[in-house]
Design an enzyme around this catalytic site. Structure first.
Site, PDB file in Angstrom:
ATOM      1  N   ARG A 121      -1.703  17.790   4.768  1.00  0.00           N
ATOM      2  CA  ARG A 121      -0.636  16.802   4.607  1.00  0.00           C
ATOM      3  C   ARG A 121       0.107  17.065   3.298  1.00  0.00           C
ATOM      4  O   ARG A 121       0.079  16.248   2.373  1.00  0.00           O
ATOM      5  CB  ARG A 121      -1.218  15.411   4.723  1.00  0.00           C
ATOM      6  CG  ARG A 121      -1.744  15.217   6.141  1.00  0.00           C
ATOM      7  CD  ARG A 121      -2.278  13.865   6.377  1.00  0.00           C
ATOM      8  NE  ARG A 121      -1.456  13.155   7.341  1.00  0.00           N
ATOM      9  CZ  ARG A 121      -1.746  11.957   7.799  1.00  0.00           C
ATOM     10  NH1 ARG A 121      -2.813  11.332   7.376  1.00  0.00           N
ATOM     11  NH2 ARG A 121      -0.959  11.381   8.668  1.00  0.00           N
ATOM     12  N   ASP A 129       3.341  17.416  11.056  1.00  0.00           N
ATOM     13  CA  ASP A 129       2.259  16.441  10.934  1.00  0.00           C
ATOM     14  C   ASP A 129       2.197  15.540  12.175  1.00  0.00           C
ATOM     15  O   ASP A 129       2.847  14.496  12.232  1.00  0.00           O
ATOM     16  CB  ASP A 129       2.484  15.626   9.653  1.00  0.00           C
ATOM     17  CG  ASP A 129       1.351  14.673   9.355  1.00  0.00           C
ATOM     18  OD1 ASP A 129       0.473  14.495  10.226  1.00  0.00           O
ATOM     19  OD2 ASP A 129       1.352  14.099   8.256  1.00  0.00           O
ATOM     20  N   SER A 132       0.837  11.922  11.790  1.00  0.00           N
ATOM     21  CA  SER A 132       1.844  10.946  11.357  1.00  0.00           C
ATOM     22  C   SER A 132       2.802  10.587  12.482  1.00  0.00           C
ATOM     23  O   SER A 132       3.102   9.410  12.690  1.00  0.00           O
ATOM     24  CB  SER A 132       2.645  11.491  10.167  1.00  0.00           C
ATOM     25  OG  SER A 132       1.848  11.495   9.016  1.00  0.00           O
ATOM     26  N   TYR A 225      -6.086   9.677   0.655  1.00  0.00           N
ATOM     27  CA  TYR A 225      -6.799   8.838   1.617  1.00  0.00           C
ATOM     28  C   TYR A 225      -7.637   7.798   0.874  1.00  0.00           C
ATOM     29  O   TYR A 225      -7.863   7.903  -0.324  1.00  0.00           O
ATOM     30  CB  TYR A 225      -7.721   9.685   2.486  1.00  0.00           C
ATOM     31  CG  TYR A 225      -6.986  10.540   3.472  1.00  0.00           C
ATOM     32  CD1 TYR A 225      -6.401   9.981   4.590  1.00  0.00           C
ATOM     33  CD2 TYR A 225      -6.855  11.904   3.268  1.00  0.00           C
ATOM     34  CE1 TYR A 225      -5.710  10.757   5.501  1.00  0.00           C
ATOM     35  CE2 TYR A 225      -6.169  12.693   4.171  1.00  0.00           C
ATOM     36  CZ  TYR A 225      -5.596  12.114   5.288  1.00  0.00           C
ATOM     37  OH  TYR A 225      -4.917  12.873   6.191  1.00  0.00           O
TER      38      TYR A 225
HETATM   39  P1  NAD Z   1      -5.297   6.599   8.103  1.00  0.00           P
HETATM   40  O1  NAD Z   1      -4.892   6.449   9.535  1.00  0.00           O
HETATM   41  O2  NAD Z   1      -6.407   7.503   7.751  1.00  0.00           O
HETATM   42  O3  NAD Z   1      -5.626   5.126   7.524  1.00  0.00           O
HETATM   43  C1  NAD Z   1      -4.716   4.056   7.674  1.00  0.00           C
HETATM   44  C2  NAD Z   1      -4.709   3.212   6.426  1.00  0.00           C
HETATM   45  O4  NAD Z   1      -5.924   2.445   6.353  1.00  0.00           O
HETATM   46  C3  NAD Z   1      -4.638   3.997   5.126  1.00  0.00           C
HETATM   47  O5  NAD Z   1      -3.456   3.646   4.443  1.00  0.00           O
HETATM   48  C4  NAD Z   1      -5.896   3.587   4.385  1.00  0.00           C
HETATM   49  O6  NAD Z   1      -5.712   3.511   2.985  1.00  0.00           O
HETATM   50  C5  NAD Z   1      -6.191   2.237   4.984  1.00  0.00           C
HETATM   51  N1  NAD Z   1      -7.561   1.735   4.787  1.00  0.00           N
HETATM   52  C6  NAD Z   1      -8.737   2.415   4.848  1.00  0.00           C
HETATM   53  N2  NAD Z   1      -9.788   1.576   4.599  1.00  0.00           N
HETATM   54  C7  NAD Z   1      -9.266   0.346   4.430  1.00  0.00           C
HETATM   55  C8  NAD Z   1      -9.831  -0.937   4.169  1.00  0.00           C
HETATM   56  N3  NAD Z   1     -11.143  -1.100   4.043  1.00  0.00           N
HETATM   57  N4  NAD Z   1      -8.984  -1.992   4.028  1.00  0.00           N
HETATM   58  C9  NAD Z   1      -7.652  -1.822   4.147  1.00  0.00           C
HETATM   59  N5  NAD Z   1      -7.052  -0.651   4.395  1.00  0.00           N
HETATM   60  C10 NAD Z   1      -7.846   0.429   4.526  1.00  0.00           C
HETATM   61  O7  NAD Z   1      -4.060   6.970   7.200  1.00  0.00           O
HETATM   62  P2  NAD Z   1      -2.713   7.743   7.555  1.00  0.00           P
HETATM   63  O8  NAD Z   1      -1.701   6.747   7.910  1.00  0.00           O
HETATM   64  O9  NAD Z   1      -2.984   8.845   8.495  1.00  0.00           O
HETATM   65  O10 NAD Z   1      -2.357   8.379   6.133  1.00  0.00           O
HETATM   66  C11 NAD Z   1      -2.832   7.875   4.928  1.00  0.00           C
HETATM   67  C12 NAD Z   1      -1.884   8.254   3.831  1.00  0.00           C
HETATM   68  O11 NAD Z   1      -1.817   9.676   3.663  1.00  0.00           O
HETATM   69  C13 NAD Z   1      -0.444   7.868   4.112  1.00  0.00           C
HETATM   70  O12 NAD Z   1      -0.127   6.552   3.992  1.00  0.00           O
HETATM   71  C14 NAD Z   1       0.267   8.753   3.112  1.00  0.00           C
HETATM   72  O13 NAD Z   1       0.291   8.200   1.853  1.00  0.00           O
HETATM   73  C15 NAD Z   1      -0.584   9.999   3.136  1.00  0.00           C
HETATM   74  N6  NAD Z   1       0.137  10.988   3.958  1.00  0.00           N
HETATM   75  C16 NAD Z   1       0.728  12.016   3.313  1.00  0.00           C
HETATM   76  C17 NAD Z   1       1.477  12.928   4.051  1.00  0.00           C
HETATM   77  C18 NAD Z   1       2.145  14.085   3.388  1.00  0.00           C
HETATM   78  O14 NAD Z   1       2.225  14.131   2.186  1.00  0.00           O
HETATM   79  N7  NAD Z   1       2.614  15.056   4.146  1.00  0.00           N
HETATM   80  C19 NAD Z   1       1.612  12.794   5.417  1.00  0.00           C
HETATM   81  C20 NAD Z   1       0.989  11.711   6.039  1.00  0.00           C
HETATM   82  C21 NAD Z   1       0.256  10.823   5.290  1.00  0.00           C
END
Ligand code: NAD
Length: 373
Positions: A121, A129, A132, A225
């Site tokens: 990511r 991605d 996403s 994460y």
């Molecule tokens: P995910 O599906 O793994 O998790 C969803 C959300 O749940 C996350 O935001 C996480 O912090 C939250 N979470 C986990 N435990 C929790 C708890 N106990 N209580 C409340 N919330 C909790 O996450 P995702 O959407 O696949 O991606 C996570 C992050 O990665 C994104 O928001 C972003 O910042 C980053 N990301 C970066 C890129 C990139 O740079 N290319 C691309 C995609 C995502």
């Protein structure tokens, strides 16, 4: 020899998506690639065979025996893996932790497997991605399911019959899916608040016009994460969240920690504090759910509250989910295609990060440990 790129009909239960759409097939043809698809592969996503120009259609068996590269949405079956050409390239969601037998089969057949969930990511790989792109589809749909299941208005209404108060929506987990759920619920006029253990999401939540629930707990982990919380942190988080859950008409659960069961955030007793007629849409159901009462693929009624365990929401919007997924695949593949031939640069961190099996070995360390011990 131009590379032959094959696409099968997805056979997983209730799967409607397809790994190829007409727009991408045309782009691949322009790059000198031969695209072969199983007849009817795009039908459930509303891409009939006739909408693909310059694509050859055949049976699943003929595609498996001729494709140099096989594109999938869901993991192939063991039978499909066994029928793939030795040394072929497979690209799709593989979910290795849940499919150790498949990973062994791919290793033993010398298949080069690129797992879409392993694409790093990093900024350069955002267009590849698929986690996403599919999560944003799921978040959007989750908000619509909440709106549709709630037997009341979402927006504030000022009518001759008086003013209707807007619904209160709480989104738990503000990753890609959560942010899309917030944006969608806001557009529908709800008052939205959201919570995530990663403090970095605070500004993103606020920029969408929602309120961030402050619990005083932060769980910033490696690579952007979340990490797992300590028992004390969980208790503190819980007290604040329980009060917000009780005040909500709809709760949309999207919290997850990669490679683990979804965190339990909404307890049975918290559900019992909600008003009758409230709704919980738990899209973390795929990993066991954020709500204690969630049953994957089912709607459970408890104390007048509907708990919806939504599975595979991207399959509920297959046209756009397939379009986005096929674009992700194309953006991943394009740098490896020159004059219709496939040549993967293993020094490229995207391919090096996404490779699961190659030349008879499991290349992804965590998977290798889990599968080979
Ligand atoms: P995910 O599906 O793994 O998790 C969803 C959300 O749940 C996350 O935001 C996480 O912090 C939250 N979470 C986990 N435990 C929790 C708890 N106990 N209580 C409340 N919330 C909790 O996450 P995702 O959407 O696949 O991606 C996570 C992050 O990665 C994104 O928001 C972003 O910042 C980053 N990301 C970066 C890129 C990139 O740079 N290319 C691309 C995609 C995502």
């Amino acid at each position: 020899m131009p590379v032959i790129l094959g696409v099968l009909t997805e056979t997983a239960a209730l799967e409607t998506r397809v790994a190829m759409v007409p727009e991408i097939a045309a782009k691949l043809r322009a790059l000198g690639v031969r695209v072969v698809m199983e007849r009817g592969a795009g039908a459930l996503a509303h891409f009939p065979d006739a909408s693909y120009v310059d694509v050859e259609f055949g049976s699943a068996a003929s595609i498996l025996s001729t494709a140099d590269v096989l594109l999938k949405v869901r993991p192939p079956t063991l039978a499909e893996a066994a029928a793939l050409k030795e040394g072929a390239v497979l690209i799709g969601f593989i979910q290795a932790y849940a499919n150790p037998e498949l990973v062994r089969a791919l290793r033993d057949r010398g298949i080069t497997t690129l797992a879409m969930e392993l694409v790093p990511r990093i900024s350069r790989a955002q267009s590849m991605d698929a986690l996403s792109s599919q999560a944003s589809v799921a978040g959007y749909k989750a908000a619509l399911i909440a709106a549709n299941s709630l037997e009341r208005f979402l927006p504030m209404l000022t009518t001759a019959a008086g003013t209707i108060k807007p619904a209160q929506v709480l989104v738990i987990g503000a990753g890609v899916a959560g942010l899309q759920a917030i944006a969608t619920a806001k557009r529908l006029g709800a008052v939205v608040e959201a919570y995530d253990v990663r403090g970095a999401t605070r500004d993103q939540v606020k920029s969408l016009g929602a309120k961030f629930v402050e619990t005083g707990v932060s769980a910033e982990g490696a690579g952007g994460y979340a990490r797992e919380l300590t028992a004390e942190e969980k208790l503190k988080q819980q007290e604040v969240l329980d009060a917000r859950i009780a005040a909500s008409d709809a709760v949309i659960c999207t919290a997850s920690v990669p490679g683990r069961a979804a965190p339990r955030i909404v307890s049975k007793s918290a559900v019992e504090r909600m008003k009758a007629g409230s709704v919980i849409v738990d899209i973390a159901a795929e990993q066991g759910g954020n709500c204690e009462l969630t049953q994957g693929g089912e709607t459970v009624m408890h104390a007048g509250v509907k708990v919806i365990g939504s599975l595979n929401l991207p399959a509920a919007l297959p046209y756009h989910a397939s379009e986005m997924y096929a674009r992700n695949l194309f953006n991943l593949l394009k740098p490896a295609l020159t004059s219709g031939e496939l040549s993967i640069d293993w020094n490229d961190e995207v391919f090096a990060g996404a490779v699961l099996t190659h030349q008879g070995q499991i290349k992804h360390e965590a998977t290798r440990k889990a599968v080979e011990g």
